[in-house]
Scaffold this motif. Sequence first.
Motif, mmCIF file in Angstrom:
data_model
loop_
_atom_site.group_PDB
_atom_site.id
_atom_site.type_symbol
_atom_site.label_atom_id
_atom_site.label_comp_id
_atom_site.label_asym_id
_atom_site.label_seq_id
_atom_site.Cartn_x
_atom_site.Cartn_y
_atom_site.Cartn_z
ATOM 1 N N GLY A 12 33.864 62.503 28.541
ATOM 2 C CA GLY A 12 32.864 62.608 27.476
ATOM 3 C C GLY A 12 31.911 61.431 27.388
ATOM 4 O O GLY A 12 31.075 61.369 26.485
ATOM 5 N N GLY A 16 28.335 63.899 33.196
ATOM 6 C CA GLY A 16 27.661 65.157 33.564
ATOM 7 C C GLY A 16 26.214 65.172 33.087
ATOM 8 O O GLY A 16 25.317 65.627 33.800
ATOM 9 N N THR A 17 25.981 64.646 31.891
ATOM 10 C CA THR A 17 24.629 64.614 31.322
ATOM 11 C C THR A 17 23.721 63.737 32.183
ATOM 12 O O THR A 17 22.591 64.123 32.510
ATOM 13 C CB THR A 17 24.694 64.066 29.874
ATOM 14 N N THR A 33 34.267 66.936 40.531
ATOM 15 C CA THR A 33 35.579 67.536 40.827
ATOM 16 C C THR A 33 36.028 68.412 39.653
ATOM 17 O O THR A 33 36.666 69.430 39.852
ATOM 18 C CB THR A 33 36.632 66.454 41.148
ATOM 19 N N ARG A 38 37.390 73.753 37.858
ATOM 20 C CA ARG A 38 37.254 74.849 36.882
ATOM 21 C C ARG A 38 36.828 76.142 37.582
ATOM 22 O O ARG A 38 37.298 77.223 37.245
ATOM 23 C CB ARG A 38 36.276 74.475 35.762
ATOM 24 N N ARG A 59 46.077 65.914 31.953
ATOM 25 C CA ARG A 59 46.559 64.972 32.979
ATOM 26 C C ARG A 59 45.713 65.082 34.242
ATOM 27 O O ARG A 59 44.962 66.054 34.407
ATOM 28 C CB ARG A 59 48.023 65.281 33.321
ATOM 29 N N ARG A 90 39.050 58.708 40.540
ATOM 30 C CA ARG A 90 39.591 58.530 39.202
ATOM 31 C C ARG A 90 40.892 57.741 39.218
ATOM 32 O O ARG A 90 41.493 57.526 38.175
ATOM 33 C CB ARG A 90 39.899 59.918 38.659
ATOM 34 N N GLN A 94 42.536 57.333 44.996
ATOM 35 C CA GLN A 94 41.371 58.134 45.424
ATOM 36 C C GLN A 94 40.285 57.229 45.998
ATOM 37 O O GLN A 94 39.639 57.557 46.994
ATOM 38 C CB GLN A 94 40.820 58.950 44.256
ATOM 39 N N ARG A 125 30.728 69.326 21.976
ATOM 40 C CA ARG A 125 30.245 69.757 23.300
ATOM 41 C C ARG A 125 30.364 71.273 23.483
ATOM 42 O O ARG A 125 31.339 71.891 23.079
ATOM 43 C CB ARG A 125 31.048 69.076 24.408
ATOM 44 N N TYR A 135 25.914 70.864 26.720
ATOM 45 C CA TYR A 135 25.085 70.747 25.510
ATOM 46 C C TYR A 135 25.915 70.083 24.432
ATOM 47 O O TYR A 135 27.130 69.912 24.581
ATOM 48 C CB TYR A 135 24.646 72.146 25.035
ATOM 49 N N ARG A 169 43.576 62.622 27.350
ATOM 50 C CA ARG A 169 42.652 62.304 28.450
ATOM 51 C C ARG A 169 42.167 60.854 28.353
ATOM 52 O O ARG A 169 42.006 60.182 29.367
ATOM 53 C CB ARG A 169 41.461 63.276 28.424
ATOM 54 N N ARG A 197 24.046 54.820 23.762
ATOM 55 C CA ARG A 197 22.664 55.139 23.331
ATOM 56 C C ARG A 197 22.385 56.621 23.584
ATOM 57 O O ARG A 197 23.211 57.339 24.115
ATOM 58 C CB ARG A 197 21.681 54.282 24.136
HETATM 59 P P1 AP5 Z 1 36.008 66.482 34.258
HETATM 60 O O1 AP5 Z 1 35.360 67.791 34.171
HETATM 61 O O2 AP5 Z 1 35.553 65.497 35.285
HETATM 62 O O3 AP5 Z 1 35.953 65.851 32.814
HETATM 63 P P2 AP5 Z 1 35.835 64.335 32.312
HETATM 64 O O4 AP5 Z 1 35.708 63.227 33.279
HETATM 65 O O5 AP5 Z 1 36.989 64.241 31.428
HETATM 66 O O6 AP5 Z 1 34.449 64.266 31.767
HETATM 67 P P3 AP5 Z 1 33.733 65.313 30.958
HETATM 68 O O7 AP5 Z 1 33.134 66.369 31.831
HETATM 69 O O8 AP5 Z 1 34.657 65.807 29.870
HETATM 70 O O9 AP5 Z 1 32.628 64.441 30.249
HETATM 71 P P4 AP5 Z 1 31.298 63.762 30.798
HETATM 72 O O10 AP5 Z 1 31.505 62.303 30.963
HETATM 73 O O11 AP5 Z 1 30.744 64.516 31.967
HETATM 74 O O12 AP5 Z 1 30.415 63.949 29.511
HETATM 75 P P5 AP5 Z 1 29.242 64.996 29.184
HETATM 76 O O13 AP5 Z 1 28.008 64.640 29.926
HETATM 77 O O14 AP5 Z 1 29.753 66.404 29.307
HETATM 78 O O15 AP5 Z 1 37.587 66.630 34.449
HETATM 79 C C1 AP5 Z 1 38.350 67.565 33.713
HETATM 80 C C2 AP5 Z 1 39.784 67.535 34.209
HETATM 81 O O16 AP5 Z 1 39.836 67.890 35.621
HETATM 82 C C3 AP5 Z 1 40.504 66.175 34.135
HETATM 83 O O17 AP5 Z 1 41.074 65.935 32.876
HETATM 84 C C4 AP5 Z 1 41.546 66.320 35.261
HETATM 85 O O18 AP5 Z 1 42.648 67.092 34.833
HETATM 86 C C5 AP5 Z 1 40.802 67.117 36.328
HETATM 87 N N1 AP5 Z 1 40.104 66.250 37.301
HETATM 88 C C6 AP5 Z 1 38.747 66.206 37.536
HETATM 89 N N2 AP5 Z 1 38.447 65.288 38.470
HETATM 90 C C7 AP5 Z 1 39.636 64.728 38.834
HETATM 91 C C8 AP5 Z 1 40.003 63.700 39.745
HETATM 92 N N3 AP5 Z 1 39.064 63.053 40.476
HETATM 93 N N4 AP5 Z 1 41.297 63.359 39.854
HETATM 94 C C9 AP5 Z 1 42.248 63.997 39.147
HETATM 95 N N5 AP5 Z 1 41.989 64.988 38.253
HETATM 96 C C10 AP5 Z 1 40.684 65.356 38.101
HETATM 97 O O19 AP5 Z 1 29.012 64.629 27.643
HETATM 98 C C11 AP5 Z 1 29.970 64.947 26.652
HETATM 99 C C12 AP5 Z 1 29.240 65.461 25.384
HETATM 100 O O20 AP5 Z 1 28.476 64.404 24.819
HETATM 101 C C13 AP5 Z 1 28.229 66.596 25.667
HETATM 102 O O21 AP5 Z 1 28.238 67.463 24.585
HETATM 103 C C14 AP5 Z 1 26.874 65.868 25.773
HETATM 104 O O22 AP5 Z 1 25.780 66.705 25.400
HETATM 105 C C15 AP5 Z 1 27.067 64.708 24.811
HETATM 106 N N6 AP5 Z 1 26.388 63.494 25.257
HETATM 107 C C16 AP5 Z 1 26.341 63.031 26.529
HETATM 108 N N7 AP5 Z 1 25.649 61.867 26.570
HETATM 109 C C17 AP5 Z 1 25.291 61.597 25.287
HETATM 110 C C18 AP5 Z 1 24.566 60.521 24.684
HETATM 111 N N8 AP5 Z 1 24.093 59.498 25.411
HETATM 112 N N9 AP5 Z 1 24.379 60.550 23.340
HETATM 113 C C19 AP5 Z 1 24.864 61.587 22.602
HETATM 114 N N10 AP5 Z 1 25.524 62.633 23.111
HETATM 115 C C20 AP5 Z 1 25.751 62.639 24.446
#
Ligand code: AP5
Length: 214
Positions: A12, A16-17, A33, A38, A59, A90, A94, A125, A135, A169, A197
Amino acid sequence: MFMNLILLGAPGAGKGTQVEFLTKERGLPSISTGNILRAAIKEGTPIGLKAQEYISSGRLVPDEVIIGIVKERLSQKDCENGFILDGVPRTIGQAEALEKAGIEITAAILLDVPDNMIEQRMAGRRTCIGCGATYHVVTKPPKKENVCDECGGELTRRKDDDPETVRTRLKVYHEETEPLVDFYRERGKLFVVDGSRSPEETNAQVLEALEKLK
Ligand code: AP5
């Protein structure tokens, strides 16, 4: 300029953003990944079946599964002139596997965001089931409620975004992923950006960091 980038940060933090901005600005392919896993779950592939339990409980999926996915993806032609890794590596295991495979990293950009802000972001989100675009109900709402601006797909809440799984997480992030900050700092590859920010301000800082690589 040729660039192999890593976006580091807590779940979070906005990886991704920022990847959405960077793929448009730099024309580099992104490898998430999380998105690959997914999609595998949705298709019911052997990898998807293996990953499902790990993801839903917050996990990490075992290193050997992830390393296989990433090596295969990076061998594809569109990665020849650079790529952006989102959510990988991560673990130290890796990161070492990437080094052993001869995959050079230009820079690792850490999006630094406090945990309490992460919990607020995850609560709002929404993710497109079609293309994976993200989003936020307050900070980045779609033009039409629950409909993706990019592909018209339906927006849903990810199952692993419930508050309890988010806390797991975050714990896993601090224990297993945060050591990568020192790993890349020691190699002179780390750039730290204030990810608390707005998305646009964060993007400006990321671009500023990339300018230093020229
Ligand atoms: P993964 O899909 O990679 O999730 P994550 O790293 O936990 O990150 P997210 O996608 O949840 O968040 P993000 O940092 O991309 O934030 P986003 O831009 O969406 O992994 C999911 C799972 O898969 C893991 O738990 C694990 O089980 C497995 N996995 C994946 N890769 C792995 C690996 N390499 N090894 C082992 N297991 C793995 O933003 C979040 C929200 O905030 C959105 O709503 C967005 O609109 C908002 N937002 C973003 N930026 C801002 C900002 N600057 N200000 C205000 N709001 C904002």
